[in-house]
Design a protein around this motif. Structure first.
Motif, mmCIF file in Angstrom:
data_model
loop_
_atom_site.group_PDB
_atom_site.id
_atom_site.type_symbol
_atom_site.label_atom_id
_atom_site.label_comp_id
_atom_site.label_asym_id
_atom_site.label_seq_id
_atom_site.Cartn_x
_atom_site.Cartn_y
_atom_site.Cartn_z
ATOM 1 N N LEU A 19 -30.672 -58.752 9.455
ATOM 2 C CA LEU A 19 -32.066 -58.713 9.889
ATOM 3 C C LEU A 19 -32.712 -60.101 9.938
ATOM 4 C CD1 LEU A 19 -33.148 -55.639 7.750
ATOM 5 C CD2 LEU A 19 -33.009 -55.683 10.240
ATOM 6 N N ALA A 20 -32.050 -61.097 9.368
ATOM 7 C CA ALA A 20 -32.634 -62.434 9.240
ATOM 8 C C ALA A 20 -33.077 -63.042 10.570
ATOM 9 C CB ALA A 20 -31.657 -63.362 8.518
ATOM 10 N N PRO A 21 -32.307 -62.939 11.656
ATOM 11 C CA PRO A 21 -32.774 -63.550 12.911
ATOM 12 C C PRO A 21 -34.079 -62.949 13.428
ATOM 13 C CG PRO A 21 -30.413 -63.116 13.008
ATOM 14 C CD PRO A 21 -30.933 -62.433 11.777
ATOM 15 N N ILE A 22 -34.260 -61.639 13.218
ATOM 16 C CA ILE A 22 -35.498 -60.995 13.667
ATOM 17 C C ILE A 22 -36.667 -61.499 12.835
ATOM 18 C CG2 ILE A 22 -36.647 -58.796 14.096
ATOM 19 C CD1 ILE A 22 -33.848 -57.509 14.129
ATOM 20 N N PHE A 23 -36.462 -61.570 11.509
ATOM 21 C CA PHE A 23 -37.536 -62.046 10.643
ATOM 22 C C PHE A 23 -37.867 -63.509 10.950
ATOM 23 C CE2 PHE A 23 -39.389 -63.734 6.747
ATOM 24 C CZ PHE A 23 -40.352 -62.775 6.476
ATOM 25 N N SER A 24 -36.838 -64.301 11.214
ATOM 26 C CA SER A 24 -37.064 -65.712 11.523
ATOM 27 C C SER A 24 -37.907 -65.879 12.773
ATOM 28 C CB SER A 24 -35.717 -66.419 11.705
ATOM 29 O OG SER A 24 -35.897 -67.761 12.074
ATOM 30 N N ARG A 25 -37.700 -65.011 13.744
ATOM 31 C CA ARG A 25 -38.432 -65.123 14.999
ATOM 32 C C ARG A 25 -39.881 -64.666 14.880
ATOM 33 N NH1 ARG A 25 -36.978 -61.934 20.695
ATOM 34 N NH2 ARG A 25 -38.770 -62.746 21.888
ATOM 35 N N PHE A 26 -40.092 -63.539 14.196
ATOM 36 C CA PHE A 26 -41.427 -62.934 14.186
ATOM 37 C C PHE A 26 -42.207 -63.164 12.891
ATOM 38 C CE2 PHE A 26 -38.965 -60.377 17.214
ATOM 39 C CZ PHE A 26 -39.772 -60.508 18.336
ATOM 40 N N GLY A 27 -41.519 -63.465 11.800
ATOM 41 C CA GLY A 27 -42.201 -63.701 10.530
ATOM 42 C C GLY A 27 -42.664 -62.451 9.828
ATOM 43 N N ARG A 28 -42.234 -61.292 10.323
ATOM 44 C CA ARG A 28 -42.592 -60.028 9.697
ATOM 45 C C ARG A 28 -41.642 -58.936 10.175
ATOM 46 N NH1 ARG A 28 -47.211 -61.318 13.033
ATOM 47 N NH2 ARG A 28 -47.229 -60.109 14.973
ATOM 48 N N LEU A 29 -41.523 -57.900 9.351
ATOM 49 C CA LEU A 29 -40.652 -56.776 9.677
ATOM 50 C C LEU A 29 -41.221 -55.490 9.090
ATOM 51 C CD1 LEU A 29 -36.957 -57.963 9.135
ATOM 52 C CD2 LEU A 29 -37.967 -57.138 11.269
ATOM 53 N N HIS A 30 -41.005 -54.403 9.786
ATOM 54 C CA HIS A 30 -41.292 -53.049 9.303
ATOM 55 C C HIS A 30 -39.945 -52.361 9.132
ATOM 56 C CE1 HIS A 30 -43.355 -49.111 9.097
ATOM 57 N NE2 HIS A 30 -42.367 -48.666 9.856
ATOM 58 N N LEU A 31 -39.598 -52.014 7.886
ATOM 59 C CA LEU A 31 -38.281 -51.458 7.583
ATOM 60 C C LEU A 31 -38.442 -50.014 7.125
ATOM 61 C CD1 LEU A 31 -36.839 -54.495 5.589
ATOM 62 C CD2 LEU A 31 -36.516 -53.963 8.021
ATOM 63 N N PRO A 32 -38.233 -49.043 8.000
ATOM 64 C CA PRO A 32 -38.375 -47.632 7.610
ATOM 65 C C PRO A 32 -37.240 -47.187 6.712
ATOM 66 C CG PRO A 32 -37.577 -47.812 9.866
ATOM 67 C CD PRO A 32 -37.882 -49.208 9.421
ATOM 68 N N GLY A 33 -37.518 -46.168 5.887
ATOM 69 C CA GLY A 33 -36.490 -45.608 5.008
ATOM 70 C C GLY A 33 -35.896 -46.637 4.078
ATOM 71 N N PHE A 34 -36.736 -47.461 3.457
ATOM 72 C CA PHE A 34 -36.225 -48.608 2.713
ATOM 73 C C PHE A 34 -35.463 -48.206 1.458
ATOM 74 C CE2 PHE A 34 -36.720 -52.080 -0.397
ATOM 75 C CZ PHE A 34 -36.001 -53.053 0.279
ATOM 76 N N LEU A 35 -36.056 -47.354 0.636
ATOM 77 C CA LEU A 35 -35.415 -46.940 -0.611
ATOM 78 C C LEU A 35 -34.612 -45.660 -0.398
ATOM 79 C CD1 LEU A 35 -38.262 -47.379 -3.274
ATOM 80 C CD2 LEU A 35 -36.321 -48.909 -2.877
ATOM 81 N N ARG A 36 -33.607 -45.457 -1.246
ATOM 82 C CA ARG A 36 -32.970 -44.154 -1.264
ATOM 83 C C ARG A 36 -34.016 -43.117 -1.673
ATOM 84 N NH1 ARG A 36 -28.343 -47.097 -3.533
ATOM 85 N NH2 ARG A 36 -28.983 -46.463 -5.626
ATOM 86 N N GLU A 37 -33.911 -41.939 -1.104
ATOM 87 C CA GLU A 37 -34.984 -40.940 -1.174
ATOM 88 C C GLU A 37 -35.421 -40.554 -2.588
ATOM 89 O OE1 GLU A 37 -36.038 -36.519 0.631
ATOM 90 O OE2 GLU A 37 -34.394 -37.701 1.455
ATOM 91 N N PRO A 38 -34.508 -40.347 -3.554
ATOM 92 C CA PRO A 38 -34.979 -39.960 -4.892
ATOM 93 C C PRO A 38 -35.923 -40.983 -5.523
ATOM 94 C CG PRO A 38 -32.649 -39.510 -4.670
ATOM 95 C CD PRO A 38 -33.035 -40.303 -3.462
ATOM 96 N N GLY A 39 -35.644 -42.260 -5.324
ATOM 97 C CA GLY A 39 -36.519 -43.284 -5.879
ATOM 98 C C GLY A 39 -37.898 -43.271 -5.252
ATOM 99 N N ALA A 40 -37.946 -43.113 -3.925
ATOM 100 C CA ALA A 40 -39.241 -43.076 -3.239
ATOM 101 C C ALA A 40 -40.066 -41.881 -3.696
ATOM 102 C CB ALA A 40 -39.017 -43.023 -1.724
ATOM 103 N N LYS A 41 -39.424 -40.720 -3.840
ATOM 104 C CA LYS A 41 -40.151 -39.531 -4.279
ATOM 105 C C LYS A 41 -40.651 -39.681 -5.715
ATOM 106 C CE LYS A 41 -38.123 -36.061 -1.224
ATOM 107 N NZ LYS A 41 -37.324 -34.804 -1.135
ATOM 108 N N ALA A 42 -39.870 -40.334 -6.566
ATOM 109 C CA ALA A 42 -40.302 -40.555 -7.940
ATOM 110 C C ALA A 42 -41.547 -41.430 -7.987
ATOM 111 C CB ALA A 42 -39.175 -41.194 -8.752
ATOM 112 N N LEU A 43 -41.626 -42.415 -7.097
ATOM 113 C CA LEU A 43 -42.792 -43.288 -7.060
ATOM 114 C C LEU A 43 -44.036 -42.537 -6.588
ATOM 115 C CD1 LEU A 43 -41.155 -46.516 -5.605
ATOM 116 C CD2 LEU A 43 -41.927 -46.143 -7.956
ATOM 117 N N VAL A 44 -43.882 -41.664 -5.608
ATOM 118 C CA VAL A 44 -45.023 -40.855 -5.150
ATOM 119 C C VAL A 44 -45.553 -40.004 -6.297
ATOM 120 C CG1 VAL A 44 -45.766 -39.021 -3.603
ATOM 121 C CG2 VAL A 44 -44.235 -40.801 -2.759
ATOM 122 N N ALA A 45 -44.645 -39.369 -7.041
ATOM 123 C CA ALA A 45 -45.065 -38.532 -8.169
ATOM 124 C C ALA A 45 -45.767 -39.366 -9.229
ATOM 125 C CB ALA A 45 -43.851 -37.816 -8.768
#
Length: 243
Positions: A19-45
């Motif tokens: 992903l580095a070349p994209i970040f280098s060009r634009f200076g930002r990224l949107h990364l969907p589904g970043f964490l494995r699902e159990p961790g993300a759900k634990a954070l919501v709770a």
């Protein structure tokens, strides 16, 4: 059952070096589904059940933190006056209004914090996440990640700013979005501004998406609409060269 102490991990489909070349060009990224699902759900709770939120805003150019319980218990006239004062300052300068839970400060001081949030803070400062951030950004000096939880309710906002703070070592900013359902029309969009003051790009706070961007960079969070269907939840902070 969602564990209190989840094992966090980055989705294996996301490779920082690739992903580095994209970040280098634009200076930002949107990364969907970043964490494995159990961790993300634990954070919501954890965020949904957390106590100790403060209303974070500004008064006379300085940070003002008011316990949410105290604000709620105040009479209507006092609440109305505070909001009116905030809006007056927000009209022509940098200002913000949202709920905050400063995870870094709580963990470092030994104060109570939901276990999942403490576990995330530890994981963010571990080699797996820092190596990912270094590979993606090309910055080998990244060494520390601070963290705060934010909760935006209808009417909350974060005006345009660029996150620059000399001497703080801020190289990257991040937002881990943890709102299960969100519509763009509800506001709360992370918007990036061009040199003419136009919104060049905006990210909807999609569940379990990581927004990562280089500092300094003008950006804002648009005001959450009165008809939004729930709170906008996230964990955010800076990836820095040191504490």
């Amino acid at each position: 059952m969602i564990p209190d102490h989840p094992d966090f991990g980055i989705d294996p489909s996301l490779d920082g070096g690739r992903l580095a070349p994209i970040f280098s060009r634009f200076g930002r990224l949107h990364l969907p589904g970043f964490l494995r699902e159990p961790g993300a759900k634990a954070l919501v709770a954890a965020l949904s059940g957390a106590d100790g939120w403060t209303m974070s805003t500004m008064g006379g150019g300085s940070t003002v933190d008011i316990p949410v319980e105290a604000f709620t218990a105040a009479d209507e006239a006092a609440r109305t006056a505070l909001i009116a004062s905030a809006h007056g300052e927000a009209r022509s300068g940098f200002h913000y209004l949202f709920h905050s839970l400063r995870i870094s400060d709580l963990v470092e001081s030994g104060a109570p914090v939901p276990p999942a949030l403490a576990a995330l803070y530890e994981w963010l400062n571990g080699e797996a996440f820092l190596s990912f951030a270094r590979a993606l950004s090309g910055d080998p000096e990244l060494a520390y990640v601070d963290a705060q939880a934010t909760r935006y309710l209808p009417g909350h906002y974060l005006n345009e700013h660029d996150d620059e703070k000399p001497g703080a070592g801020r190289r990257l900013a991040y937002v881990l979005n943890l709102t299960p359902t969100w519509r763009p029309s509800w506001g709360g969009l992370l918007g990036f501004l061009d040199a003419d003051g136009h919104v060049a790009e905006a990210y909807t706070p999609a569940f379990n998406a990581l927004n990562l961007f280089r500092v300094p960079q003008p950006h804002m969070v648009s005001q959450v609409a009165a008809f939004a269907g729930g709170p906008r939840l996230s964990i955010t902070g800076w990836i820095r060269t040191g504490r």
